[in-house]
Scaffold this motif. Structure first.
Motif, PDB file in Angstrom:
ATOM      1  N   THR A   1     -27.192 -12.513  12.397  1.00  0.00           N
ATOM      2  CA  THR A   1     -27.029 -13.713  13.212  1.00  0.00           C
ATOM      3  C   THR A   1     -27.109 -13.405  14.704  1.00  0.00           C
ATOM      4  O   THR A   1     -26.860 -12.290  15.157  1.00  0.00           O
ATOM      5  N   ILE A   2     -27.455 -14.433  15.458  1.00  0.00           N
ATOM      6  CA  ILE A   2     -27.321 -14.410  16.910  1.00  0.00           C
ATOM      7  C   ILE A   2     -25.855 -14.156  17.254  1.00  0.00           C
ATOM      8  O   ILE A   2     -24.967 -14.387  16.434  1.00  0.00           O
ATOM      9  N   SER A   3     -25.593 -13.649  18.451  1.00  0.00           N
ATOM     10  CA  SER A   3     -24.221 -13.373  18.870  1.00  0.00           C
ATOM     11  C   SER A   3     -23.305 -14.575  18.642  1.00  0.00           C
ATOM     12  O   SER A   3     -23.620 -15.699  19.028  1.00  0.00           O
ATOM     13  N   ALA A   4     -22.165 -14.320  18.024  1.00  0.00           N
ATOM     14  CA  ALA A   4     -21.177 -15.379  17.828  1.00  0.00           C
ATOM     15  C   ALA A   4     -20.609 -15.861  19.152  1.00  0.00           C
ATOM     16  O   ALA A   4     -20.023 -16.942  19.221  1.00  0.00           O
ATOM     17  N   GLY A   5     -20.797 -15.077  20.217  1.00  0.00           N
ATOM     18  CA  GLY A   5     -20.363 -15.504  21.535  1.00  0.00           C
ATOM     19  C   GLY A   5     -21.276 -16.530  22.171  1.00  0.00           C
ATOM     20  O   GLY A   5     -20.924 -17.138  23.184  1.00  0.00           O
ATOM     21  N   LEU A   6     -22.455 -16.742  21.564  1.00  0.00           N
ATOM     22  CA  LEU A   6     -23.428 -17.683  22.109  1.00  0.00           C
ATOM     23  C   LEU A   6     -23.694 -18.870  21.195  1.00  0.00           C
ATOM     24  O   LEU A   6     -24.282 -19.859  21.627  1.00  0.00           O
ATOM     25  N   SER A   7     -23.296 -18.778  19.942  1.00  0.00           N
ATOM     26  CA  SER A   7     -23.643 -19.825  18.974  1.00  0.00           C
ATOM     27  C   SER A   7     -22.663 -19.808  17.813  1.00  0.00           C
ATOM     28  O   SER A   7     -22.035 -18.779  17.520  1.00  0.00           O
ATOM     29  N   GLY A   8     -22.573 -20.938  17.132  1.00  0.00           N
ATOM     30  CA  GLY A   8     -21.760 -21.035  15.928  1.00  0.00           C
ATOM     31  C   GLY A   8     -22.524 -20.721  14.659  1.00  0.00           C
ATOM     32  O   GLY A   8     -22.048 -21.025  13.553  1.00  0.00           O
ATOM     33  N   SER A   9     -23.688 -20.089  14.790  1.00  0.00           N
ATOM     34  CA  SER A   9     -24.509 -19.783  13.619  1.00  0.00           C
ATOM     35  C   SER A   9     -23.754 -18.918  12.612  1.00  0.00           C
ATOM     36  O   SER A   9     -23.880 -19.113  11.396  1.00  0.00           O
ATOM     37  N   MET A  10     -22.969 -17.962  13.093  1.00  0.00           N
ATOM     38  CA  MET A  10     -22.200 -17.111  12.191  1.00  0.00           C
ATOM     39  C   MET A  10     -21.232 -17.939  11.347  1.00  0.00           C
ATOM     40  O   MET A  10     -21.076 -17.690  10.144  1.00  0.00           O
TER      41      MET A  10
ATOM     42  N   ASN B   1     -29.833 -21.391  44.472  1.00  0.00           N
ATOM     43  CA  ASN B   1     -31.192 -21.015  44.873  1.00  0.00           C
ATOM     44  C   ASN B   1     -31.501 -19.560  44.542  1.00  0.00           C
ATOM     45  O   ASN B   1     -32.651 -19.139  44.568  1.00  0.00           O
ATOM     46  N   LEU B   2     -30.484 -18.757  44.220  1.00  0.00           N
ATOM     47  CA  LEU B   2     -30.710 -17.371  43.857  1.00  0.00           C
ATOM     48  C   LEU B   2     -31.193 -17.262  42.411  1.00  0.00           C
ATOM     49  O   LEU B   2     -30.837 -18.080  41.563  1.00  0.00           O
ATOM     50  N   LYS B   3     -32.007 -16.253  42.161  1.00  0.00           N
ATOM     51  CA  LYS B   3     -32.533 -16.018  40.812  1.00  0.00           C
ATOM     52  C   LYS B   3     -31.756 -14.854  40.189  1.00  0.00           C
ATOM     53  O   LYS B   3     -31.738 -13.751  40.738  1.00  0.00           O
ATOM     54  N   PRO B   4     -31.132 -15.077  39.046  1.00  0.00           N
ATOM     55  CA  PRO B   4     -30.298 -14.028  38.452  1.00  0.00           C
ATOM     56  C   PRO B   4     -31.092 -13.093  37.550  1.00  0.00           C
ATOM     57  O   PRO B   4     -32.136 -13.446  37.012  1.00  0.00           O
ATOM     58  N   VAL B   5     -30.587 -11.892  37.369  1.00  0.00           N
ATOM     59  CA  VAL B   5     -30.987 -11.032  36.258  1.00  0.00           C
ATOM     60  C   VAL B   5     -29.807 -11.044  35.300  1.00  0.00           C
ATOM     61  O   VAL B   5     -28.707 -10.615  35.659  1.00  0.00           O
ATOM     62  N   VAL B   6     -30.032 -11.568  34.112  1.00  0.00           N
ATOM     63  CA  VAL B   6     -28.956 -11.831  33.160  1.00  0.00           C
ATOM     64  C   VAL B   6     -29.056 -10.852  31.995  1.00  0.00           C
ATOM     65  O   VAL B   6     -30.154 -10.483  31.559  1.00  0.00           O
ATOM     66  N   THR B   7     -27.904 -10.442  31.489  1.00  0.00           N
ATOM     67  CA  THR B   7     -27.853  -9.627  30.286  1.00  0.00           C
ATOM     68  C   THR B   7     -26.847 -10.247  29.323  1.00  0.00           C
ATOM     69  O   THR B   7     -26.208 -11.253  29.636  1.00  0.00           O
ATOM     70  N   VAL B   8     -26.735  -9.664  28.138  1.00  0.00           N
ATOM     71  CA  VAL B   8     -25.716 -10.072  27.179  1.00  0.00           C
ATOM     72  C   VAL B   8     -24.658  -8.976  27.146  1.00  0.00           C
ATOM     73  O   VAL B   8     -24.957  -7.824  26.811  1.00  0.00           O
ATOM     74  N   ASP B   9     -23.452  -9.331  27.534  1.00  0.00           N
ATOM     75  CA  ASP B   9     -22.349  -8.389  27.565  1.00  0.00           C
ATOM     76  C   ASP B   9     -22.047  -7.881  26.156  1.00  0.00           C
ATOM     77  O   ASP B   9     -21.851  -8.664  25.222  1.00  0.00           O
ATOM     78  N   LYS B  10     -22.031  -6.573  25.972  1.00  0.00           N
ATOM     79  CA  LYS B  10     -21.832  -6.018  24.627  1.00  0.00           C
ATOM     80  C   LYS B  10     -20.432  -6.267  24.093  1.00  0.00           C
ATOM     81  O   LYS B  10     -20.228  -6.377  22.885  1.00  0.00           O
ATOM     82  N   ALA B  11     -19.442  -6.352  24.977  1.00  0.00           N
ATOM     83  CA  ALA B  11     -18.072  -6.546  24.514  1.00  0.00           C
ATOM     84  C   ALA B  11     -17.866  -7.931  23.919  1.00  0.00           C
ATOM     85  O   ALA B  11     -17.254  -8.086  22.858  1.00  0.00           O
ATOM     86  N   GLY B  12     -18.371  -8.961  24.583  1.00  0.00           N
ATOM     87  CA  GLY B  12     -18.133 -10.323  24.120  1.00  0.00           C
ATOM     88  C   GLY B  12     -19.347 -11.051  23.596  1.00  0.00           C
ATOM     89  O   GLY B  12     -19.234 -12.154  23.051  1.00  0.00           O
ATOM     90  N   GLY B  13     -20.543 -10.444  23.752  1.00  0.00           N
ATOM     91  CA  GLY B  13     -21.763 -11.093  23.283  1.00  0.00           C
ATOM     92  C   GLY B  13     -22.089 -12.367  24.034  1.00  0.00           C
ATOM     93  O   GLY B  13     -22.654 -13.300  23.467  1.00  0.00           O
ATOM     94  N   THR B  14     -21.745 -12.425  25.336  1.00  0.00           N
ATOM     95  CA  THR B  14     -22.004 -13.598  26.152  1.00  0.00           C
ATOM     96  C   THR B  14     -22.848 -13.206  27.360  1.00  0.00           C
ATOM     97  O   THR B  14     -22.949 -12.030  27.719  1.00  0.00           O
TER      98      THR B  14
END
Length: 299
Positions: free
Chosen positions: A97-106, A195-208
């Motif tokens: 499944t996709i990270s449970a921190g991002l979705s209720g798919s789990m 107006n700033l452009k982010p570089v985003v990642t998925v935090d391994k601890a929380g999956g967010t």
């Protein structure tokens, strides 16, 4: 796709001991073992709802520009998961499944597991991530299955892949994350300066989602994304890279060009971001899943 696209470690030597299914958080790569049954997400514009496999990327981009309703996305239903498990065609099934921190798919998958009862033995694995990084874990599971390894070995390989893989993406505008209520820590790190452009990642601890960089232009953010990969793994480290793009394929090519100047690329492939994920990023986005050297089971 590039000349480096070899898919190592997939020699099939035995009959699979389990099947594999996943959800619509996946962005699949043709050169990885990603072709498995999918429990789809849905995209809704007002009163109209579409499954992941019912709307094309081109149609989604057109609707994002013309439809007055901001789209929402929905996780797979328990029935979607049950249908995917049945399509796997075997009793023992690994659900990724996709990270449970991002979705209720789990949660939906867990309901499906209980509803299936003794007809199927469904083991669930939270990838802790999504998209291209989810594809890397799915490839680990598929390789284990193709080699006749146990389901637990597959999960060990998936955990190893998760530990060493980083997913980064940038977007042209934060508006879609804001509308979808998913901006959270990204906006907090940027100090609310949209107006700033982010570089985003998925935090391994929380999956967010969390922010690891920023730039004042989209082009600068593409450079910052590539620089973040080098910062994480060290210049000269051989890399496997799964590239992602939204409405402009050349964005992914630009990221790869930056990385080729700093790293040997031992494998690469390119995928378009699927419509459900594009709902949150907006049309113009680029991303990458990167990991060092050979796959864990080849070392």
């Amino acid at each position: 796709m590039t000349q480096e696209r070899m898919t190592p470690g997939t020699n099939q030597t035995a009959s699979p001991r389990f099947g594999i299914v996943t959800d619509g958080g996946l962005d699949a790569y043709p050169s990885l073992l990603n072709d498995v049954p999918v429990a789809p997400f849905s995209v809704t514009f007002g009163d109209a709802s579409y499954r992941t496999n019912e709307i094309s990327r081109a149609d989604l981009f057109r609707m994002l520009e013309s439809n007055p309703n901001h789209p929402t996305s929905s996780q797979p239903t328990p029935q979607d998961w049950m249908d995917a498990v049945r399509r796997a065609g075997v009793r023992d099934v690994l659900g990724v499944t996709i990270s449970a921190g991002l979705s209720g798919s789990m949660n939906a998958a867990e309901q499906a597991r209980q509803a299936l009862g003794g007809d199927f033995n469904l083991t669930l694995h939270d990838s802790g991530t999504l998209s291209a990084a989810q594809a890397f874990q799915l490839h680990a599971a598929g390789t284990a299955a193709a080699r006749g390894e146990s389901l637990e070995t597959a999960r060990e390989w998936m955990r190893a892949v998760h530990e060493e893989t980083e997913l980064y993406f940038t977007i042209e505008t934060l508006e879609y994350l804001r509308r979808g209520g998913r901006i959270g820590r990204v906006q907090a790190t940027l100090g609310g300066l949209l107006n700033l452009k982010p570089v985003v990642t998925v935090d391994k601890a929380g999956g967010t989602y969390t922010n690891v960089g920023r730039a004042r232009s989209y082009r600068g953010a593409i450079e910052a994304l590539a620089a973040q990969v080098t910062r994480r793994f060290g210049e000269g480290t051989p890399l496997r890279v799964g590239l992602l793009y939204g409405s402009v394929r050349e964005d992914a090519d630009e990221v790869l060009a930056h990385l080729k100047g700093r790293h040997p690329i031992v494998w690469s492939d390119v995928a378009g971001v699927n419509p459900v994920l594009n709902v949150h990023t907006g049309p113009r986005t680029v991303g990458i899943a990167a990991a060092p050297g050979a796959w864990p089971w080849e070392r």
